[in-house]
Write a protein that holds these residues in place. Structure first.
Motif, short mmCIF file in Angstrom:
data_model
loop_
_atom_site.label_atom_id
_atom_site.label_comp_id
_atom_site.label_asym_id
_atom_site.label_seq_id
_atom_site.Cartn_x
_atom_site.Cartn_y
_atom_site.Cartn_z
N VAL A 31 0.89 -1.16 0.00
CA VAL A 31 0.00 0.00 0.00
C VAL A 31 0.92 1.21 0.00
O VAL A 31 1.64 1.45 0.97
N ASP A 32 0.93 1.96 -1.09
CA ASP A 32 1.92 3.02 -1.26
C ASP A 32 1.58 4.23 -0.39
O ASP A 32 0.82 5.12 -0.79
N LEU A 33 2.17 4.26 0.79
CA LEU A 33 1.93 5.36 1.72
C LEU A 33 2.44 6.68 1.16
O LEU A 33 1.91 7.75 1.50
N MET A 34 3.48 6.61 0.33
CA MET A 34 4.10 7.84 -0.17
C MET A 34 3.21 8.58 -1.17
O MET A 34 3.35 9.79 -1.35
N THR A 35 2.29 7.87 -1.80
CA THR A 35 1.36 8.51 -2.73
C THR A 35 -0.04 8.65 -2.14
O THR A 35 -0.97 9.07 -2.83
N PHE A 43 -8.27 0.71 -0.59
CA PHE A 43 -7.75 0.39 0.73
C PHE A 43 -8.64 0.89 1.85
O PHE A 43 -8.70 0.27 2.92
N ILE A 44 -9.35 1.99 1.66
CA ILE A 44 -10.22 2.50 2.72
C ILE A 44 -11.23 1.43 3.14
O ILE A 44 -11.57 1.30 4.32
N SER A 45 -11.70 0.66 2.17
CA SER A 45 -12.65 -0.41 2.48
C SER A 45 -11.97 -1.57 3.21
O SER A 45 -12.62 -2.31 3.95
N VAL A 46 -10.68 -1.72 3.00
CA VAL A 46 -9.93 -2.77 3.70
C VAL A 46 -9.72 -2.37 5.16
O VAL A 46 -9.92 -3.17 6.08
N ASN A 47 -9.31 -1.12 5.38
CA ASN A 47 -9.11 -0.62 6.74
C ASN A 47 -9.55 0.83 6.82
O ASN A 47 -8.81 1.74 6.40
N PRO A 48 -10.74 1.08 7.35
CA PRO A 48 -11.23 2.46 7.45
C PRO A 48 -10.33 3.37 8.28
O PRO A 48 -10.40 4.59 8.14
N ARG A 50 -7.29 3.57 7.78
CA ARG A 50 -6.33 4.05 6.76
C ARG A 50 -4.88 3.88 7.21
O ARG A 50 -4.04 4.76 7.03
N GLN A 51 -4.61 2.73 7.79
CA GLN A 51 -3.26 2.43 8.27
C GLN A 51 -2.87 1.01 7.87
O GLN A 51 -3.71 0.13 7.72
N VAL A 52 -1.56 0.83 7.70
CA VAL A 52 -1.02 -0.52 7.58
C VAL A 52 -0.28 -0.83 8.88
O VAL A 52 0.13 0.09 9.59
N PRO A 53 -0.14 -2.11 9.20
CA PRO A 53 -0.47 -3.30 8.41
C PRO A 53 -1.92 -3.74 8.58
O PRO A 53 -2.58 -3.40 9.56
N VAL A 54 -2.35 -4.54 7.60
CA VAL A 54 -3.61 -5.28 7.69
C VAL A 54 -3.28 -6.72 7.30
O VAL A 54 -2.56 -6.95 6.31
N PHE A 55 -3.81 -7.65 8.06
CA PHE A 55 -3.52 -9.07 7.82
C PHE A 55 -4.82 -9.81 7.53
O PHE A 55 -5.83 -9.59 8.19
N GLU A 56 -4.76 -10.69 6.53
CA GLU A 56 -5.92 -11.51 6.19
C GLU A 56 -5.54 -12.99 6.24
O GLU A 56 -4.48 -13.38 5.75
N ASP A 57 -6.40 -13.77 6.84
CA ASP A 57 -6.26 -15.23 6.85
C ASP A 57 -7.65 -15.81 6.63
O ASP A 57 -8.45 -15.92 7.56
N GLY A 58 -7.96 -16.16 5.38
CA GLY A 58 -9.30 -16.61 5.05
C GLY A 58 -10.31 -15.51 5.29
O GLY A 58 -10.17 -14.40 4.77
#
Length: 223
Positions: A31-35, A43-48, A50-58
């Motif tokens: 996830v390109d933080l620099m841009t 990504f907003i839908s992945v983590n509202p 708006r931060q990394v990291p996010v981990f997915e397992d199934g």
């Protein structure tokens, strides 16, 4: 399994290091933080937040570096997260300690405002006060780390065995290298960090962060 991350992210580094050291099969998505990709869809839908990291397992999706480290350690029964209740409580305590007072003052008040434009305070006076406050408080926290957690001849934070608290803490402390922070006043911390940096995959995982620091070698910092 998938890890949304950025190689310069200090909170992605501990997870990436554990994955590398344990040889886990985890897909990485940058996830390109620099841009500003973390402030945009998808990504907003992945983590509202708006931060990394996010981990997915199934069907599990989770955030927060500390929680992800614990999940992976539990999933694979790693000795780095001991099953003994009291030993595990000590690991949890130290991880919470890093995540609260230490990281707030060390990173968000001292390091980040000097290296990331979006963390810079809106006024010159505000920037000066925040950074100097962070610097002074960081010295306090490092002394606690040096004398209390590492002051009894411990090789690692809870004793002679490495734990996920070491992975988290070393990644956080090492971000001070970006502003060329001198740890020589804290010899126990310095020696512990060198032990962590001797892990086989440290240089590989930290290479982009190291390069980012080198790109700022002519910049003056409050450290």
């Amino acid at each position: 399994m998938k890890l949304y991350m950025h190689p310069v992210s200090q909170t992605s580094r501990p997870i990436r290091l554990l994955i590398a050291e344990k040889g886990l099969n985890v897909e990485e998505e940058v996830v390109d933080l620099m841009t500003g990709a973390h402030h945009q869809e998808p990504f907003i839908s992945v983590n509202p937040s708006r931060q990394v990291p996010v981990f997915e397992d199934g069907d599990l999706r989770m955030t927060e570096c500390s929680a992800i480290l614990k999940y992976l350690a539990d999933k694979y029964g790693m000795p780095e997260y001991p099953k003994d209740l009291k030993k595990r409580a000590r690991v949890n305590e130290i991880m919470d300690w890093f995540n609260t007072g230490f990281y707030r003052d060390w990173a968000y008040n001292m390091v980040y405002p000097q290296i990331f434009p979006h963390h810079k305070r809106p006024s010159e006076d505000g920037q000066k006060v925040a950074v100097e406050w962070g610097r002074d408080r960081a010295g306090f926290w490092l002394q606690v780390l040096n004398d209390h957690y590492l002051g009894n001849g411990n090789a690692f934070l809870t004793g002679d065995d490495i734990t996920i608290a070491d992975y988290l803490g070393a990644g956080f402390v090492a971000c001070g290298e970006l502003i060329r922070y001198d740890l020589s006043r804290f010899p126990n911390v310095q020696a512990w960090l060198e032990r962590m940096k001797a892990l086989p995959h440290w240089d590989e995982v930290s290479s982009v962060i190291t390069g980012f620091g080198s790109s700022m070698r002519d910049q003056d910092f409050v450290a």
